[in-house]
Design a protein around this motif. Structure first.
Motif, PDB file in Angstrom:
ATOM      1  N   ASP A  69      27.345  36.416  59.124  1.00 39.59           N
ATOM      2  CA  ASP A  69      27.921  36.729  57.918  1.00 39.59           C
ATOM      3  C   ASP A  69      26.903  36.111  56.697  1.00 39.59           C
ATOM      4  N   VAL A  70      26.732  35.670  55.141  1.00 39.94           N
ATOM      5  CA  VAL A  70      25.965  35.163  54.906  1.00 39.94           C
ATOM      6  C   VAL A  70      27.338  35.268  53.508  1.00 39.94           C
ATOM      7  N   GLU A  71      27.432  33.963  52.293  1.00 37.86           N
ATOM      8  CA  GLU A  71      27.567  33.591  51.892  1.00 37.86           C
ATOM      9  C   GLU A  71      26.950  34.181  50.185  1.00 37.86           C
ATOM     10  N   LEU A  72      27.990  34.781  48.980  1.00 40.36           N
ATOM     11  CA  LEU A  72      26.748  35.432  47.899  1.00 40.36           C
ATOM     12  C   LEU A  72      27.070  34.056  47.070  1.00 40.36           C
ATOM     13  N   ALA A  73      26.689  33.704  46.556  1.00 41.81           N
ATOM     14  CA  ALA A  73      27.274  33.110  45.342  1.00 41.81           C
ATOM     15  C   ALA A  73      26.415  33.067  43.351  1.00 41.81           C
ATOM     16  N   VAL A  74      27.620  32.620  43.269  1.00 40.00           N
ATOM     17  CA  VAL A  74      26.919  32.299  41.185  1.00 40.00           C
ATOM     18  C   VAL A  74      27.174  31.212  40.560  1.00 40.00           C
ATOM     19  N   ALA A  75      25.866  30.771  40.159  1.00 40.16           N
ATOM     20  CA  ALA A  75      25.871  29.404  39.737  1.00 40.16           C
ATOM     21  C   ALA A  75      25.550  29.399  38.517  1.00 40.16           C
ATOM     22  N   ARG A  76      25.535  28.186  37.437  1.00 39.41           N
ATOM     23  CA  ARG A  76      25.717  28.275  35.876  1.00 39.41           C
ATOM     24  C   ARG A  76      24.957  26.465  35.812  1.00 39.41           C
ATOM     25  N   VAL A  77      24.740  26.694  34.860  1.00 42.02           N
ATOM     26  CA  VAL A  77      24.485  25.398  34.029  1.00 42.02           C
ATOM     27  C   VAL A  77      25.638  24.568  33.941  1.00 42.02           C
ATOM     28  N   ALA A  78      26.244  23.157  34.851  1.00 42.70           N
ATOM     29  CA  ALA A  78      27.047  22.665  34.528  1.00 42.70           C
ATOM     30  C   ALA A  78      27.675  22.264  32.631  1.00 42.70           C
ATOM     31  N   ALA A  79      26.499  22.201  31.947  1.00 46.26           N
ATOM     32  CA  ALA A  79      26.819  21.792  30.749  1.00 46.26           C
ATOM     33  C   ALA A  79      27.445  23.058  29.921  1.00 46.26           C
ATOM     34  N   ASP A  80      27.357  24.049  30.500  1.00 46.82           N
ATOM     35  CA  ASP A  80      27.920  25.155  29.262  1.00 46.82           C
ATOM     36  C   ASP A  80      28.786  26.093  30.155  1.00 46.82           C
ATOM     37  N   PRO A  81      30.030  25.778  29.515  1.00 43.09           N
ATOM     38  CA  PRO A  81      31.333  25.857  29.639  1.00 43.09           C
ATOM     39  C   PRO A  81      31.344  26.497  28.657  1.00 43.09           C
ATOM     40  N   SER A  82      30.794  27.931  27.956  1.00 44.11           N
ATOM     41  CA  SER A  82      31.221  28.421  27.315  1.00 44.11           C
ATOM     42  C   SER A  82      31.678  29.642  27.311  1.00 44.11           C
ATOM     43  N   PRO A  83      32.953  29.698  26.116  1.00 47.09           N
ATOM     44  CA  PRO A  83      34.005  31.127  26.412  1.00 47.09           C
ATOM     45  C   PRO A  83      33.030  32.829  27.327  1.00 47.09           C
ATOM     46  N   MET A  84      32.311  33.210  26.269  1.00 47.37           N
ATOM     47  CA  MET A  84      31.018  33.841  26.765  1.00 47.37           C
ATOM     48  C   MET A  84      31.100  34.055  28.375  1.00 47.37           C
ATOM     49  N   ILE A  85      30.284  32.876  29.460  1.00 45.37           N
ATOM     50  CA  ILE A  85      30.189  32.653  30.410  1.00 45.37           C
ATOM     51  C   ILE A  85      31.576  32.763  31.356  1.00 45.37           C
ATOM     52  N   GLU A  86      32.346  31.394  30.471  1.00 43.69           N
ATOM     53  CA  GLU A  86      33.699  32.556  31.382  1.00 43.69           C
ATOM     54  C   GLU A  86      34.852  33.296  31.388  1.00 43.69           C
ATOM     55  N   GLN A  87      33.934  34.799  30.336  1.00 43.81           N
ATOM     56  CA  GLN A  87      34.434  35.799  30.752  1.00 43.81           C
ATOM     57  C   GLN A  87      33.329  36.457  31.141  1.00 43.81           C
ATOM     58  N   VAL A  88      32.425  36.664  31.842  1.00 42.25           N
ATOM     59  CA  VAL A  88      31.368  36.968  32.159  1.00 42.25           C
ATOM     60  C   VAL A  88      32.246  36.927  33.598  1.00 42.25           C
ATOM     61  N   LEU A  89      32.593  35.429  34.499  1.00 45.18           N
ATOM     62  CA  LEU A  89      32.539  35.094  35.270  1.00 45.18           C
ATOM     63  C   LEU A  89      33.697  35.822  35.936  1.00 45.18           C
ATOM     64  N   THR A  90      35.296  36.232  35.101  1.00 41.20           N
ATOM     65  CA  THR A  90      36.388  36.844  34.903  1.00 41.20           C
ATOM     66  C   THR A  90      35.444  37.913  35.728  1.00 41.20           C
ATOM     67  N   VAL A  91      35.181  38.676  35.280  1.00 38.43           N
ATOM     68  CA  VAL A  91      34.031  40.219  35.098  1.00 38.43           C
ATOM     69  C   VAL A  91      33.975  40.661  36.749  1.00 38.43           C
ATOM     70  N   LEU A  92      33.305  39.312  36.926  1.00 36.81           N
ATOM     71  CA  LEU A  92      32.356  39.849  37.672  1.00 36.81           C
ATOM     72  C   LEU A  92      32.882  39.228  39.563  1.00 36.81           C
ATOM     73  N   ARG A  93      34.325  38.458  39.387  1.00 34.84           N
ATOM     74  CA  ARG A  93      34.724  38.179  40.140  1.00 34.84           C
ATOM     75  C   ARG A  93      35.568  38.900  40.482  1.00 34.84           C
ATOM     76  N   ARG A  94      36.220  39.861  39.745  1.00 34.38           N
ATOM     77  CA  ARG A  94      36.582  41.304  39.818  1.00 34.38           C
ATOM     78  C   ARG A  94      35.603  42.299  40.809  1.00 34.38           C
ATOM     79  N   VAL A  95      34.688  42.648  40.242  1.00 31.55           N
ATOM     80  CA  VAL A  95      33.904  43.228  40.152  1.00 31.55           C
ATOM     81  C   VAL A  95      32.809  43.135  41.931  1.00 31.55           C
ATOM     82  N   ALA A  96      32.627  41.718  42.086  1.00 29.35           N
ATOM     83  CA  ALA A  96      32.541  41.333  44.059  1.00 29.35           C
ATOM     84  C   ALA A  96      33.672  41.784  44.758  1.00 29.35           C
ATOM     85  N   ASP A  97      35.168  41.528  43.762  1.00 30.37           N
ATOM     86  CA  ASP A  97      36.321  41.639  45.225  1.00 30.37           C
ATOM     87  C   ASP A  97      36.583  43.100  45.295  1.00 30.37           C
ATOM     88  N   GLU A  98      36.026  44.201  44.357  1.00 28.14           N
ATOM     89  CA  GLU A  98      35.885  45.277  44.845  1.00 28.14           C
ATOM     90  C   GLU A  98      35.240  45.993  45.376  1.00 28.14           C
TER      91      GLU A  98
END
Length: 295
Positions: A266-295
């Motif tokens: 198997d191979v990994e699928l990862a999400v990458a973002r710029v470390a200097a961008d801890p915006s609330p929008m990115i955090e909310q999107v990541l929460t949705v992404l993690r759940r969708v990936a688990d499904e």
């Protein structure tokens, strides 16, 4: 003139009663009457006709009320929008994505974002190889990258969100396509269609590593950048390919997908973002992404 003058006038104009307007504004009636008179003096026109029994709008007052409502509603809307942006519920988001996830994960992610964060304006750039995504991230052209590790760059934060099993894509006319599964050794004499080499695609390195463990060097006859092109060439009978299982979501006629025996790598699928961008929008999107990936 201040916004409070407009708010006071709106209350009086809508209630047509100074007492009720004062109660609505939670202030005493005399200061309210004084503020309305100051507004009229500044404008130089009467806005209200007052009597001991009733309060009425003048024609100028009625016109002024319409514009006052527009202004105050716009101010309130601006405040609400600023709060939503600060909280991550509104903004613009651009997502880059590798080919295989473009057809499986990305559509589900965009649908989930539309339902849960309707204030986001989401754009996607599918079929992007990892180096192109990393360049786009660091240049600020995309906000999130869905790619295959390894990913280099201390300025990036990388998180694995799932692992994808590898399978073999075969033309329907290939003799091996009649089996229920194949081994990598079965592909020793096959002509391969591969993702771009020379460090441009992780999947090219994965292919050569898998074949090396089986004791041979793959005969690569075509290299492509887009997964859709790769599968199209398989359907055309020009070769076989080892791809992440999510590629099967492309659903192209003329291709048979088979598992790899005995143990599919198997191979990994990862999400990458710029470390200097801890915006609330990115955090909310990541929460949705993690759940969708688990499904």
């Amino acid at each position: 003139m201040e916004l409070r003058h407009l708010r006071y006038f709106r209350a009086v104009a809508e209630e047509l009663h100074f007492g009720r307007a004062a109660e609505r504004l939670h202030i005493a009636q005399p200061p309210l009457s004084q503020q309305i008179r100051q507004l009229e003096e500044e404008l130089g026109v009467p806005l209200l006709v007052r009597s001991t029994r009733r309060v009425e709008l003048t024609a100028a007052g009625a016109a002024y009320l319409r514009r006052t409502v527009e202004i105050l509603d716009a101010v309130d809307a601006a405040a609400g929008q600023a709060q939503r942006v600060a909280g991550g519920q509104e903004g613009t988001l651009s997502i880059g994505c590798v080919g295989s996830a473009t057809y499986s994960l990305l559509p589900r992610l965009v649908r989930a974002l539309r339902e849960e964060l309707p204030g986001l304006d989401v754009s996607v750039r599918g079929e992007m190889l990892a180096p192109a995504q990393i360049s786009a991230l660091t240049a600020g052209e995309i906000d999130l990258a869905l790619l295959r590790p390894p990913v280099s760059g201390s300025e990036l934060v990388v998180e694995t969100i799932r692992r994808d099993r590898l399978i073999v894509a075969l033309p329907e006319g290939d003799p091996r396509a009649t089996s229920d599964q194949v081994t990598v050794t079965d592909l020793r004499d096959a002509e391969f269609i591969a993702h771009a080499g020379r460090g441009r695609s992780v999947m090219n390195t994965v292919l050569t590593s898998i074949c090396a463990r089986a004791g041979f060097v793959p005969q690569i006859h075509h290299e492509v950048e887009e997964t859709s092109t790769l599968v199209t060439l398989v359907a055309a009978g020009l070769g076989v390919a080892i791809v992440p299982e999510a590629t099967a979501a492309l659903g192209l006629a003329g291709v048979r997908y088979l598992p790899i025996a005995p143990d599919a790598p198997d191979v990994e699928l990862a999400v990458a973002r710029v470390a200097a961008d801890p915006s609330p929008m990115i955090e909310q999107v990541l929460t949705v992404l993690r759940r969708v990936a688990d499904e």
